[in-house]
Scaffold this motif. Structure first.
Motif, mmCIF file in Angstrom:
data_model
loop_
_atom_site.group_PDB
_atom_site.id
_atom_site.type_symbol
_atom_site.label_atom_id
_atom_site.label_comp_id
_atom_site.label_asym_id
_atom_site.label_seq_id
_atom_site.Cartn_x
_atom_site.Cartn_y
_atom_site.Cartn_z
ATOM 1 N N SER A 244 0.843 -1.200 0.000
ATOM 2 C CA SER A 244 0.000 0.000 0.000
ATOM 3 C C SER A 244 0.878 1.250 0.000
ATOM 4 O O SER A 244 2.064 1.187 0.364
ATOM 5 N N VAL A 245 0.275 2.373 -0.369
ATOM 6 C CA VAL A 245 1.016 3.643 -0.389
ATOM 7 C C VAL A 245 1.553 3.943 1.017
ATOM 8 O O VAL A 245 2.698 4.388 1.191
ATOM 9 N N GLN A 246 0.743 3.630 2.011
ATOM 10 C CA GLN A 246 1.158 3.921 3.385
ATOM 11 C C GLN A 246 2.391 3.087 3.795
ATOM 12 O O GLN A 246 3.351 3.611 4.357
ATOM 13 N N GLU A 247 2.326 1.800 3.464
ATOM 14 C CA GLU A 247 3.476 0.922 3.793
ATOM 15 C C GLU A 247 4.743 1.417 3.084
ATOM 16 O O GLU A 247 5.831 1.431 3.647
ATOM 17 N N HIS A 248 4.542 1.793 1.843
ATOM 18 C CA HIS A 248 5.647 2.273 1.010
ATOM 19 C C HIS A 248 6.288 3.513 1.663
ATOM 20 O O HIS A 248 7.499 3.609 1.848
ATOM 21 N N TYR A 249 5.409 4.446 2.060
ATOM 22 C CA TYR A 249 5.832 5.722 2.674
ATOM 23 C C TYR A 249 6.531 5.464 4.017
ATOM 24 O O TYR A 249 7.614 5.982 4.292
ATOM 25 N N GLU A 250 5.929 4.568 4.829
ATOM 26 C CA GLU A 250 6.525 4.281 6.145
ATOM 27 C C GLU A 250 7.886 3.601 6.022
ATOM 28 O O GLU A 250 8.772 3.795 6.842
ATOM 29 N N GLY A 251 8.025 2.813 4.962
ATOM 30 C CA GLY A 251 9.321 2.154 4.709
ATOM 31 C C GLY A 251 10.432 3.200 4.577
ATOM 32 O O GLY A 251 11.511 3.074 5.148
ATOM 33 N N TYR A 252 10.147 4.271 3.848
ATOM 34 C CA TYR A 252 11.152 5.336 3.683
ATOM 35 C C TYR A 252 11.378 6.102 4.988
ATOM 36 O O TYR A 252 12.503 6.504 5.281
ATOM 37 N N LEU A 253 10.303 6.296 5.770
ATOM 38 C CA LEU A 253 10.478 7.002 7.057
ATOM 39 C C LEU A 253 11.414 6.194 7.947
ATOM 40 O O LEU A 253 12.312 6.735 8.590
ATOM 41 N N LYS A 254 11.235 4.848 7.918
ATOM 42 C CA LYS A 254 12.081 3.974 8.741
ATOM 43 C C LYS A 254 13.539 4.058 8.318
ATOM 44 O O LYS A 254 14.451 3.887 9.102
ATOM 45 N N ASP A 258 12.851 12.285 5.796
ATOM 46 C CA ASP A 258 11.799 13.091 6.411
ATOM 47 C C ASP A 258 10.524 12.926 5.577
ATOM 48 O O ASP A 258 10.560 12.373 4.466
ATOM 49 N N SER A 259 9.414 13.385 6.134
ATOM 50 C CA SER A 259 8.121 13.102 5.530
ATOM 51 C C SER A 259 8.003 13.631 4.083
ATOM 52 O O SER A 259 7.484 12.957 3.202
ATOM 53 N N LYS A 260 8.567 14.829 3.847
ATOM 54 C CA LYS A 260 8.448 15.432 2.514
ATOM 55 C C LYS A 260 9.234 14.607 1.474
ATOM 56 O O LYS A 260 8.732 14.308 0.390
ATOM 57 N N ALA A 261 10.453 14.220 1.874
ATOM 58 C CA ALA A 261 11.302 13.448 0.951
ATOM 59 C C ALA A 261 10.694 12.072 0.682
ATOM 60 O O ALA A 261 10.715 11.571 -0.454
ATOM 61 N N ALA A 262 10.107 11.478 1.757
ATOM 62 C CA ALA A 262 9.510 10.147 1.602
ATOM 63 C C ALA A 262 8.330 10.207 0.639
ATOM 64 O O ALA A 262 8.186 9.360 -0.250
ATOM 65 N N MET A 263 7.516 11.248 0.778
ATOM 66 C CA MET A 263 6.355 11.389 -0.102
ATOM 67 C C MET A 263 6.798 11.568 -1.562
ATOM 68 O O MET A 263 6.245 10.967 -2.474
ATOM 69 N N LYS A 264 7.836 12.361 -1.739
ATOM 70 C CA LYS A 264 8.349 12.648 -3.077
ATOM 71 C C LYS A 264 8.867 11.342 -3.724
ATOM 72 O O LYS A 264 8.611 11.052 -4.894
ATOM 73 N N ILE A 280 -3.846 10.329 -0.565
ATOM 74 C CA ILE A 280 -4.044 8.932 -0.110
ATOM 75 C C ILE A 280 -3.588 8.799 1.349
ATOM 76 O O ILE A 280 -4.274 8.187 2.175
ATOM 77 N N LEU A 281 -2.447 9.416 1.679
ATOM 78 C CA LEU A 281 -1.925 9.306 3.056
ATOM 79 C C LEU A 281 -2.858 10.028 4.036
ATOM 80 O O LEU A 281 -3.118 9.545 5.133
ATOM 81 N N LEU A 282 -3.372 11.161 3.575
ATOM 82 C CA LEU A 282 -4.277 11.944 4.421
ATOM 83 C C LEU A 282 -5.545 11.141 4.715
ATOM 84 O O LEU A 282 -5.988 11.042 5.864
ATOM 85 N N GLN A 283 -6.052 10.523 3.662
ATOM 86 C CA GLN A 283 -7.278 9.734 3.800
ATOM 87 C C GLN A 283 -7.037 8.549 4.752
ATOM 88 O O GLN A 283 -7.861 8.257 5.614
ATOM 89 N N ALA A 284 -5.887 7.899 4.607
ATOM 90 C CA ALA A 284 -5.569 6.750 5.464
ATOM 91 C C ALA A 284 -5.496 7.197 6.917
ATOM 92 O O ALA A 284 -5.959 6.496 7.824
#
Ligand code: SAM
Length: 292
Positions: A244-254, A258-264, A280-284
């Motif tokens: 999922s987009v969220q898992e993908h995003y959290e993987g980069y945070l780990k 930072d949040s902006k770079a991970a989203m990009k 998508i992240l906001l909705q989740a």
């Protein structure tokens, strides 16, 4: 008393089949040095006899390479010039020369390389496959697990791949390549520079079929096409879509982004706009807070 100047090491490329593929510089150097270190003295004596070179030889091979290198380095430090030749081609390319070069550098002994034949480069130029970017794996290891690991690494390689192989292991290697890399274009080059040189433009599957009915003979090089960049991108995209987009995003945070770079990065990986990922992240996040 004046100290004697240090000698040096000359890496001398020798022919890979055709005796005329030797340079004037190599011939002169082999005549002038104090000693020739050869991978197999019985093999190299034929070359020396052919060119009437009388320089003494000593053996330098896989099984004495560490100890013998120390001895050779000492001789060079005492002022002798030494040439290194291997059974064929360029010393230090998939043969024990590498260790001697390393020890020379460590000891501050000068090394120079006299270019000439090299099976990998000769094969690549004849392969008809892209030559601009390539990777050279030499022989795949004989250990099954290690071999598998290297093939897995090569699976996504976009550069042209060059492998060395001995005829008695060729069928097995082709089979293992097919299993991991899938069917690909390849060129099999045998007996380069010799009378029966063959350049076989084929695929991995067709090469396997050919060697089901005939025994491979002669030294060979396998040049295999790399994965296309487009296919690699599609494969990556597919693997990102499995999470999922969220898992993908959290993987980069780990990983410390930072949040902006991970989203990009997520947007880039999935080939969509940053705004879409943000939504998508906001909705989740909103769904999570409703649930809790
Ligand atoms: N140092 C050498 C070079 O510069 O190419 C390579 C040495 S490696 C121990 C030997 C391997 O090189 C062979 O098993 C084969 O894969 C390849 N090779 C050497 N001579 C060849 C030839 N004439 N035709 C095809 N392959 C050759």
């Amino acid at each position: 008393m004046q100290e004697k100047e240090q000698g040096q090491l000359y890496l001398c490329a020798t022919p890979i089949g055709n005796l005329e593929d030797i340079t004037f510089r190599v011939l002169n150097t082999l005549k002038e040095v104090d000693l020739i270190a050869a991978e197999d003295t019985r093999h190299s004596i034929k070359l020396l006899n052919h060119f009437e070179i009388k320089t003494p030889m000593t053996s330098y091979h896989e099984y004495n390479k560490v100890e013998k290198a120390k001895y050779l380095v000492q001789r060079m430090q005492m002022g002798e010039n030494i040439a290194l030749v291997t059974d064929a081609g360029t010393p230090a390319i998939s043969d024990p020369g590498e260790e001697l070069v390393r020890q020379c550098h460590e000891a501050g002994v000068k090394v120079t390389s006299l270019p000439g034949a090299c099976a990998a480069v000769t094969a690549l130029t004849l392969s008809g496959l892209p030559t601009r970017r390539f990777c050279f794996e030499a022989f795949l290891p004989s250990d099954k697990k290690e071999k598998q690991e290297i093939l897995e690494e090569l699976k996504d390689e976009t550069r042209t791949i060059i492998l060395y192989e001995a005829p008695h292991r060729l069928k097995k290697t082709l089979q293992e390549c097919l299993e991991v890399l899938g069917n690909r274009k390849m060129t099999l080059l045998r007996e380069l520079t010799k009378k029966h040189e063959t350049v076989f433009l084929t695929t991995i599957e067709d090469a396997i079929a050919k060697y089901e009915v005939e025994e491979p003979k002669g030294e060979c090089v396998l040049v295999i096409e790399g994965m296309s960049r487009k296919e690699k991108k599609e494969k990556e995209l597919e693997s990102f879509r499995e999470i999922s987009v969220q898992e993908h995003y959290e993987g980069y945070l780990k990983q410390g982004m930072d949040s902006k770079a991970a989203m990009k990065q997520v947007a880039k990986d999935r080939n969509v706009g940053k705004r879409e990922i943000y939504q998508i992240l906001l909705q989740a996040k909103e769904e999570e807070s409703v649930e809790s």
